[in-house]
Design an enzyme around this catalytic site. Sequence first.
Site, PDB file in Angstrom:
ATOM      1  CD  GLU A  16       9.439  -2.096 -11.198  1.00 19.49           C
ATOM      2  OE1 GLU A  16      10.296  -2.919 -11.585  1.00 19.49           O
ATOM      3  OE2 GLU A  16       9.749  -1.002 -10.696  1.00 19.49           O
TER       4      GLU A  16
ATOM      5  N   GLY B 138      14.691  -5.723 -14.981  1.00 18.97           N
ATOM      6  CA  GLY B 138      15.426  -5.368 -13.766  1.00 18.97           C
ATOM      7  C   GLY B 138      15.077  -6.249 -12.583  1.00 18.97           C
ATOM      8  NE  ARG B 139       8.701  -6.436 -12.841  1.00 15.84           N
ATOM      9  CZ  ARG B 139       8.735  -5.491 -13.782  1.00 15.84           C
ATOM     10  NH1 ARG B 139       9.621  -4.519 -13.719  1.00 15.84           N
ATOM     11  NH2 ARG B 139       7.882  -5.525 -14.805  1.00 15.84           N
TER      12      ARG B 139
ATOM     13  CE  LYS C  12      12.666   5.869 -13.368  1.00 15.29           C
ATOM     14  NZ  LYS C  12      13.194   5.000 -14.409  1.00 15.29           N
TER      15      LYS C  12
ATOM     16  CG  HIS D 289       5.356 -10.678  19.399  1.00  9.09           C
ATOM     17  ND1 HIS D 289       4.733 -11.030  20.572  1.00  9.09           N
ATOM     18  CD2 HIS D 289       5.978 -11.791  18.947  1.00  9.09           C
ATOM     19  CE1 HIS D 289       4.996 -12.301  20.830  1.00  9.09           C
ATOM     20  NE2 HIS D 289       5.744 -12.792  19.861  1.00  9.09           N
TER      21      HIS D 289
ATOM     22  CE  LYS E 188      17.005  -4.050 -18.949  1.00  4.20           C
ATOM     23  NZ  LYS E 188      15.659  -4.628 -19.003  1.00  4.20           N
TER      24      LYS E 188
ATOM     25  CD  GLU F  81      16.391   6.969  -7.622  1.00  2.00           C
ATOM     26  OE1 GLU F  81      16.755   6.822  -8.821  1.00  2.00           O
ATOM     27  OE2 GLU F  81      15.196   7.050  -7.280  1.00  2.00           O
TER      28      GLU F  81
END
Length: 515
Positions: free
Chosen positions: A345, A259-260, A485, A376, A202, A208
Amino acid sequence: MKETTMRCDRTPAWQKLQQHAQAFQGFDLRTAFAADAQRAQALSQSAPQVFADLSKNHVDAATEALLQDLADQTGLAAQRDAMFRGEHINVSEDRAVMHWLLRQPAGSLAGNLAAPLAQVHETLDAMLRYAEQVRGDAQITDVVNIGIGGSDLGPQMAVLALQDFVLPGKRFHFVSNVDGHELAGVLKGLQAEHTLFLIASKTFTTIETMTNAHSALQWFQAQGGQDVARHFAALTTNVAAAAELGIGTTFGFWDWVGGRYSMWSAIGLPVAIAIGAAGFRELLAGAHAMDRHFQSAALAQNLPVRLGLLDVWYRNFLHYTSRSIAPYHSALRRLPAYLQQLEMESNGKRVDRHGQALGYGTSPVLWGEPGTNGQHAYFQMLHQGTDIVPMEFIAVKKPTHSLKDHHELLLANVMAQAQALMLGKEDAGGHRHFTGNRPSTFLLLDELTPASLGALIALQEHRVFVSGAVWGINSFDQWGVELGKVLAKDIHARLLSGDATGLDASTAALLQRLR
Ligand code: F6P
């Protein structure tokens, strides 16, 4: 937004819910079912593409009625309507919240929203034309999405979920981590001439993604690749930054898409390439049907509202601090991770929308794995541990494979788990004793299709909105990721220089070890 709401903990309904929770202490699901033949029906409902059985939850009719009062007193409907009017409800960033507009049919809105909707469709049409072009390009066999958080989890989750609809002959890879092992591992199996890189960000500043994008470009050129325009595309609101990197093929979106919440925008391009333009439009249509339901169904029969209010009840009155997601469909294996970002978030906030500290809990911890694997591994704790963890089972009625026995066994297991959590088992109070009375929600899709996935995800978005609105927080910013950050930048420089001046003793010692 004009302030019409009351802080939830100052409402009369909040006080009543506190009293109700005390009186509720002896509540037992088995007794509740025995006492009310209508319970399963009254606490179940259908919404577009999704059937929900809420009856195995720690609620009764009185709880739901009080939660509805809480919704009224905190102005939930007005807050929802403000979002759908395009008001700037993301106050800390002064932005509208309009991911829902991305799935709104063309030409269906007038007034101030007509122009943004026209832009949405212009971009959508262009992106879907491009997706079809890539689908028809036999030379491109591998699509690599480079992005993180909302620019990774949504498309990754959806491409996996819709694997039965994915065009044969194309492989999809998702690289998010700045850890070079991830990109290096993906690049190992690729050839530049057969690869399309989608740089999804965005902001186009995320460290990253920028680091991975630079390395992908270098790799492409080192492999002899020349046609960057054909092999790289950027999905971003920051077209200028993409151009600076030399990427001219871009699909944009707007600052009013969080963003999400962005998998419906250009960030969804990998999904569109995977399932085609028609499939992507079905995904949008499924989500839009849930938007309509959220906007128009009476609050008492409004599934996102009921789920969001249940989340508040559990978090603030019964003090359950987490929710476990168990999708009983292996294609939904990235759904828990996707929902983690969506909920945590959005609602992991300790101040209200005016910046005032809250005196009550907000986002639960979300976690989970696909069933039956979780059974399990950690289901032991869910059945016999000391904490109550509300479960959310997600099942799909019809399989798309024809392997004998599997699907019946899968469905038998999901039903058995919900049943076992509720019923428990008497056994003289020792190791084999199950207390039962453990709550779960059961969401059921008829089939896993683009439309049903769209509806399921929009349902989850809106339930997060509901609890966030009742809590009076801003569910649409994420300042909590900023500090790390900034510090990473400082430590990165110190790792290169070795300068530990002014660092705390623990970080300084680690710095020496890591150099
Ligand atoms: O970590 C915070 C965050 O901003 C998320 O909200 C977002 O989804 C992710 O980083 C990626 O951001 P961008 O799409 O701008 O690269």
